[in-house]
Design a protein around this motif. Structure first.
Motif, mmCIF file in Angstrom:
data_model
loop_
_atom_site.group_PDB
_atom_site.id
_atom_site.type_symbol
_atom_site.label_atom_id
_atom_site.label_comp_id
_atom_site.label_asym_id
_atom_site.label_seq_id
_atom_site.Cartn_x
_atom_site.Cartn_y
_atom_site.Cartn_z
ATOM 1 N N TYR A 182 0.843 -1.192 0.000
ATOM 2 C CA TYR A 182 0.000 0.000 0.000
ATOM 3 C C TYR A 182 0.872 1.233 0.000
ATOM 4 O O TYR A 182 2.046 1.181 0.374
ATOM 5 C CB TYR A 182 -0.917 -0.032 1.236
ATOM 6 C CG TYR A 182 -2.015 0.991 1.192
ATOM 7 C CD1 TYR A 182 -2.963 0.940 0.186
ATOM 8 C CD2 TYR A 182 -2.099 1.995 2.150
ATOM 9 C CE1 TYR A 182 -3.977 1.886 0.149
ATOM 10 C CE2 TYR A 182 -3.100 2.932 2.114
ATOM 11 C CZ TYR A 182 -4.043 2.879 1.104
ATOM 12 O OH TYR A 182 -5.043 3.805 1.059
ATOM 13 N N THR B 222 -2.543 -7.697 2.116
ATOM 14 C CA THR B 222 -3.134 -6.757 1.162
ATOM 15 C C THR B 222 -4.567 -7.150 0.812
ATOM 16 O O THR B 222 -5.467 -6.323 0.760
ATOM 17 C CB THR B 222 -2.284 -6.702 -0.099
ATOM 18 O OG1 THR B 222 -0.927 -6.640 0.282
ATOM 19 C CG2 THR B 222 -2.633 -5.512 -0.950
ATOM 20 N N LYS B 223 -4.760 -8.449 0.599
ATOM 21 C CA LYS B 223 -6.082 -8.919 0.175
ATOM 22 C C LYS B 223 -6.856 -9.555 1.326
ATOM 23 O O LYS B 223 -7.837 -10.262 1.101
ATOM 24 C CB LYS B 223 -5.886 -9.968 -0.938
ATOM 25 C CG LYS B 223 -5.449 -9.371 -2.258
ATOM 26 C CD LYS B 223 -6.667 -9.044 -3.074
ATOM 27 C CE LYS B 223 -6.291 -8.546 -4.458
ATOM 28 N NZ LYS B 223 -7.467 -7.903 -5.065
ATOM 29 N N HIS C 124 -8.834 -8.618 3.624
ATOM 30 C CA HIS C 124 -10.228 -8.293 3.931
ATOM 31 C C HIS C 124 -11.189 -9.158 3.133
ATOM 32 O O HIS C 124 -12.122 -9.728 3.672
ATOM 33 C CB HIS C 124 -10.476 -6.812 3.673
ATOM 34 C CG HIS C 124 -11.772 -6.328 4.245
ATOM 35 N ND1 HIS C 124 -12.916 -6.251 3.504
ATOM 36 C CD2 HIS C 124 -12.098 -5.915 5.502
ATOM 37 C CE1 HIS C 124 -13.898 -5.803 4.254
ATOM 38 N NE2 HIS C 124 -13.420 -5.595 5.497
ATOM 39 N N SER C 125 -10.951 -9.287 1.820
ATOM 40 C CA SER C 125 -11.861 -10.110 1.035
ATOM 41 C C SER C 125 -11.568 -11.596 1.232
ATOM 42 O O SER C 125 -12.467 -12.419 1.215
ATOM 43 C CB SER C 125 -11.767 -9.729 -0.443
ATOM 44 O OG SER C 125 -10.426 -9.727 -0.837
ATOM 45 N N ARG C 126 -10.272 -11.907 1.452
ATOM 46 C CA ARG C 126 -9.884 -13.321 1.577
ATOM 47 C C ARG C 126 -10.456 -13.942 2.847
ATOM 48 O O ARG C 126 -10.841 -15.099 2.857
ATOM 49 C CB ARG C 126 -8.356 -13.392 1.578
ATOM 50 C CG ARG C 126 -7.776 -14.775 1.621
ATOM 51 C CD ARG C 126 -6.344 -14.763 1.112
ATOM 52 N NE ARG C 126 -5.510 -13.794 1.836
ATOM 53 C CZ ARG C 126 -4.894 -14.064 2.981
ATOM 54 N NH1 ARG C 126 -5.006 -15.252 3.525
ATOM 55 N NH2 ARG C 126 -4.177 -13.150 3.583
ATOM 56 N N ASP D 77 -7.709 -3.136 0.788
ATOM 57 C CA ASP D 77 -8.212 -4.159 -0.130
ATOM 58 C C ASP D 77 -8.986 -3.520 -1.267
ATOM 59 O O ASP D 77 -8.809 -3.855 -2.428
ATOM 60 C CB ASP D 77 -9.088 -5.124 0.662
ATOM 61 C CG ASP D 77 -9.274 -6.439 -0.053
ATOM 62 O OD1 ASP D 77 -8.858 -6.520 -1.222
ATOM 63 O OD2 ASP D 77 -9.820 -7.371 0.551
ATOM 64 N N LYS D 78 -9.814 -2.570 -0.936
ATOM 65 C CA LYS D 78 -10.627 -1.896 -1.954
ATOM 66 C C LYS D 78 -9.744 -1.168 -2.954
ATOM 67 O O LYS D 78 -9.912 -1.280 -4.151
ATOM 68 C CB LYS D 78 -11.537 -0.865 -1.272
ATOM 69 C CG LYS D 78 -12.959 -1.326 -1.111
ATOM 70 C CD LYS D 78 -13.798 -0.079 -0.879
ATOM 71 C CE LYS D 78 -14.864 -0.311 0.168
ATOM 72 N NZ LYS D 78 -15.294 0.954 0.791
ATOM 73 N N LYS E 23 -6.837 -1.687 -3.732
ATOM 74 C CA LYS E 23 -5.969 -2.588 -4.504
ATOM 75 C C LYS E 23 -6.545 -2.835 -5.896
ATOM 76 O O LYS E 23 -5.811 -3.013 -6.854
ATOM 77 C CB LYS E 23 -5.826 -3.907 -3.735
ATOM 78 C CG LYS E 23 -4.823 -4.864 -4.330
ATOM 79 C CD LYS E 23 -3.438 -4.327 -4.116
ATOM 80 C CE LYS E 23 -2.460 -5.132 -4.939
ATOM 81 N NZ LYS E 23 -1.135 -4.498 -4.949
ATOM 82 N N VAL E 24 -7.879 -2.807 -5.984
ATOM 83 C CA VAL E 24 -8.530 -3.058 -7.265
ATOM 84 C C VAL E 24 -8.089 -2.036 -8.302
ATOM 85 O O VAL E 24 -7.909 -2.338 -9.473
ATOM 86 C CB VAL E 24 -10.067 -2.988 -7.091
ATOM 87 C CG1 VAL E 24 -10.754 -3.258 -8.413
ATOM 88 C CG2 VAL E 24 -10.505 -3.976 -6.027
#
Lengths: 496, 288
Positions: free
Chosen positions: B172, B186-187, B189-191, B235-236, B238-239
């Motif tokens: 980040y 990094t991921k 939150h969704s993972r 996470d957001k 990162k998209v």
């Protein structure tokens, strides 16, 4: 005036027969150890030739010695900045193959080979790897491959000669060679000492011998690059560099170094020269054409009261001054002006002087007929078989007059003695030659005597080492005396 | 362990847990009650699993006791990884679906039993309607910024826990590369199942290293909320980021290498390149 003592040397090349006894004496004493097999602290080169290591005289390849840098001088290949730049990879060092790969033979095979149709042979094996090798080169390949175009014609000293002059040298009836024995020159301005990043090299105060402290040496090998004579060698086994020590343990006990002592042709002379250390920098950085004269000027007259006074002020012992007065080197170099330094253009002020070889032409070719008789007994020095320019490149930084002066003197002595012993020459011819170099009969006889009949004590005038002085610096001499003598190698079971 | 203290001599002779448990059951002391099941579930399972409240990190465990055999459940709980590797099709299917490794649980037979009993009881309960959710701290931008400070360690945790960056990396803005000891977050939150998953993990870390790291200095509610918010932001965002950095490193490295080699070639240009006798050997070889 800063008077110091230097043990200096003269090699009389007219007398060298190229037998390599000196090299073997040195090897047996100093360099037959593992890692030192390839080193020849004393080696004998055949000239013209490429030498050992190959083409060592070519500083464009090896970057040894000093170069003029404005009013002063700087090291050609090492020194502060260049040394730092190359400290982990010294790019101009000779590799082992520039010397040669040392080898021996598997003699045991001659005895232990199974019975067969062929005679067993002793194959050469490398002393470095232990593997079989095809011998491609040796420490004096010039001699073994005498006159070949790979060796003799690659001699670096031909650089001043024209193509025609070079060709003339290799015509059969003019073809000649002489030997050039070499040891460390124990220079007054040693490049090896200046180059060492560890400060491991030093020049001894009492006799000027240049040594490498084996405990301080860190194997940077800057000295290997810096020494223009390539007389500092790296021992791959001990990881330290080594060089000729002028057999200082022998010198200290009053004996001549092994190579001097064993010399069959008695070409070697050793004695003390006093020099003025204040002049070193100015002399080393003077113009190339005055280098020889200026260097010879640095050695002072040991009979001069002022010199003696200053020498004593510097702590030089009376016995050393007496040795300097008797020094055969002083006679050859200063009084008779017969000896010249090897490659003075490297600016290290070497202390090994050479009496150049007088090789008069003995024959001529006219209309394709080979005449062995010339008009006079010996041709003049102008018909010397080794061209003056060639000798000048070796001994006087290209100054032809310096070399021809020496040869004229040598010729005068020869003519004079011919007159004395045979008497078949015209008086005028002799006196003309003598007058030209302003030499009298006594001097010529003295030169003749020191050249031919001199005894050990005349050839080697070694100053006493005065060990008591060095002992006094460390401890009380009376204590020292009481503690030496009878002792035990192993502690006895009782007593002590 | 009181069991050991009571019977040290016998325990010494018998090997480890099974022996101890056998003796314990014979003597009948130290058994784990079903009431303990709830506590153990909260401590060991609750951060990833719910019973009847839907999927968190792992599956909802409602009715799992009827769906699977007890032996199967025991094996999975004790060592899910090796169980999956043994080739059990059901276990493999679960892993394929959730893609998260369930840590091995250091629980005794009885403890597992009590958990399963708790799950079975809970599954039978009817979901309480209109249960008020516990009052959550509202997430604000300031809190998210604080989360970043917590992560980097510039703001220490109240109870003295170690900053996340010592073990975790986060790709980040301007955050220095973190540790490589644990997973890249990094991921995360969704993972790991969104806010609930992260919060669960931070409340009671299920990973052995993390468990011991925060055992004596747990995170506060406020810290958890801000960290969760920050991880969500990362996470957001990162998209919208493209993987330019890794190729840049490769390209830059190659250019740098070329520059260094060129410099070396220039600085040491006048080096002695080959042995002096090479041409002699070459000529001699050619004439043979």
């Amino acid at each position: 005036m800063d008077i110091r003592a230097q043990v200096a040397m003269v090699f009389h090349l007219d007398k060298c027969i190229g037998c390599h006894t000196c090299s073997i004496a040195c090897k047996n004493i100093w360099t037959d150890r593992k890692g030192a097999e390839y080193m020849w602290w004393n080696n004998v080169e055949t000239k013209p030739g490429t030498g050992y290591p190959t083409k060592w005289e070519n500083q464009d390849i090896y970057k040894g010695g000093w170069v003029k840098d404005g009013n002063s001088i700087s090291l050609k290949g090492t020194g502060k900045f260049k040394g730092l730049k190359n400290i982990f990879h010294n790019p101009h060092m000779p590799v082992l193959d520039d010397y040669y790969e040392p080898w021996t033979y598997k003699y045991q095979d001659l005895f232990t080979a199974p019975e067969g149709d062929d005679q067993p042979t002793a194959r050469p094996v490398s002393l470095v790897t232990g593997e079989h090798v095809d011998v491609k080169s040796g420490p004096n390949w010039d001699d073994d491959m005498g006159g070949s175009k790979d060796y003799a014609r690659q001699d670096v000293n031909f650089k001043d000669l024209t193509k025609a002059e070079q060709e003339a040298m290799f015509q059969l009836e003019r073809m000649t060679f002489h030997y050039l024995p070499r040891i460390c020159n124990h220079c007054l301005n040693p490049a090896c000492v200046a180059s060492c990043p560890s400060g491991a090299l030093y020049k001894r105060g009492e006799d000027g011998v240049v040594l490498i402290n084996q405990e301080r040496c860190r194997a940077w090998r800057m000295c290997v690059t810096a020494c223009p004579y390539k007389k500092s060698y790296y021992n791959w086994n001990t990881g330290k560099s080594e060089k000729c020590v002028l057999c200082y343990p022998r010198l200290e006990s009053g004996q001549a170094p092994a190579c001097f002592h064993s010399c069959v042709g008695r070409i070697r002379y050793l004695g003390v020269l006093l020099y003025d250390a204040d002049k070193i920098q100015a002399v080393a950085s003077c113009n190339e054409d005055e280098l020889v004269d200026r260097q010879l000027d640095i050695y002072v007259n040991p009979f001069d009261p002022e010199v003696i006074y200053n020498a004593k002020k510097n702590g030089i012992a009376d016995s050393t001054i007496t040795a300097a007065q008797k020094s055969p080197v002083y006679k050859f170099v200063k009084e008779w002006k017969l000896a010249l330094p090897l490659h003075p253009e490297f600016r290290t002020l070497p202390n090994l002087f050479y009496v150049p070889a007088l090789l008069p032409g003995m024959a001529s070719v006219a209309d394709g007929v080979y005449n062995t008789t010339s008009k006079s007994l010996w041709g003049g020095i102008e018909s010397n078989r080794l061209p003056m320019k060639y000798l000048a490149s070796l001994f006087s930084a290209g100054n032809v007059n310096k070399v021809s002066d020496v040869l004229k003197r040598l010729m005068a002595v020869r003519l004079h003695r011919r007159g004395v012993t045979v008497g078949d020459l015209k008086k005028e011819e002799i006196s003309e030659a003598m007058n030209e170099v302003s030499m009298n009969a006594d001097t010529a006889d003295a030169i003749f005597r020191l050249t031919t009949l001199a005894t050990f004590d005349e050839r080697f005038v070694i100053p006493p080492a005065h060990r008591e002085e060095s002992i006094e610096m460390l401890e009380n001499t009376a204590d020292f005396k009481g503690s030496t003598g009878f002792g035990f190698k192993e502690r006895p079971a009782r007593g002590l | 362990m009181p069991k050991l203290k009571l019977l040290p001599t016998i325990a010494d002779r018998l090997s480890k847990k099974i022996g101890i448990l056998t003796i314990a059951s014979i003597i009948g002391i130290g058994t784990v009650n079903a009431q303990d099941g709830e506590a153990i579930f909260k401590q060991s399972c609750g951060m990833c699993h719910s019973v009847g409240k839907g999927r968190v990190v792992g599956p909802d465990l409602k009715g799992v006791t009827t769906k699977r055999k007890e032996e199967w459940l025991h094996k999975f709980i004790k060592a899910s990884q090796s169980f999956i590797k043994e080739g059990d099709p059901d276990a493999k299917a679960i892993y394929d679906e959730y893609q998260v490794i369930m840590p091995d649980q250091n629980l005794s037979q009885d403890e597992i039993k009590s958990i399963l009993t708790f799950i079975a009881n809970k599954s039978d309960e009817k979901p309480a309607e209109n249960v008020e959710a516990p009052k959550a701290i509202p997430l604000t931008a300031a809190l998210i910024m604080k989360g970043r400070k917590y992560f980097e360690g510039s703001e220490p945790f109240v109870n003295g826990g170690t900053a996340c960056i010592s073990c975790h990396n986060l790709d980040y803005d301007n955050i220095i590369p973190g540790g490589m000891l644990a997973k890249d977050l990094t991921k995360a939150h969704s993972r790991l199942g969104g806010d609930d998953g992260i919060k669960g993990i931070l409340n009671a870390p299920p990973f052995p290293a993390m468990t011991s790291a925060y055992k004596n200095n747990p995170l506060t509610e406020e810290e958890i909320t801000s960290l969760t918010g920050f991880l969500m932001l990362v996470d957001k965002d990162k998209v919208h980021r493209h993987a330019k950095d890794s190729s840049g490193l490769l390209f830059g490295g190659f250019i740098g290498l070329c520059i260094i080699i060129t410099l070396i070639m220039i600085i040491w240009n006048n080096k002695k390149r080959k042995m002096v006798k090479q041409h002699i050997y070459d000529r001699q070889r050619d004439t043979i």
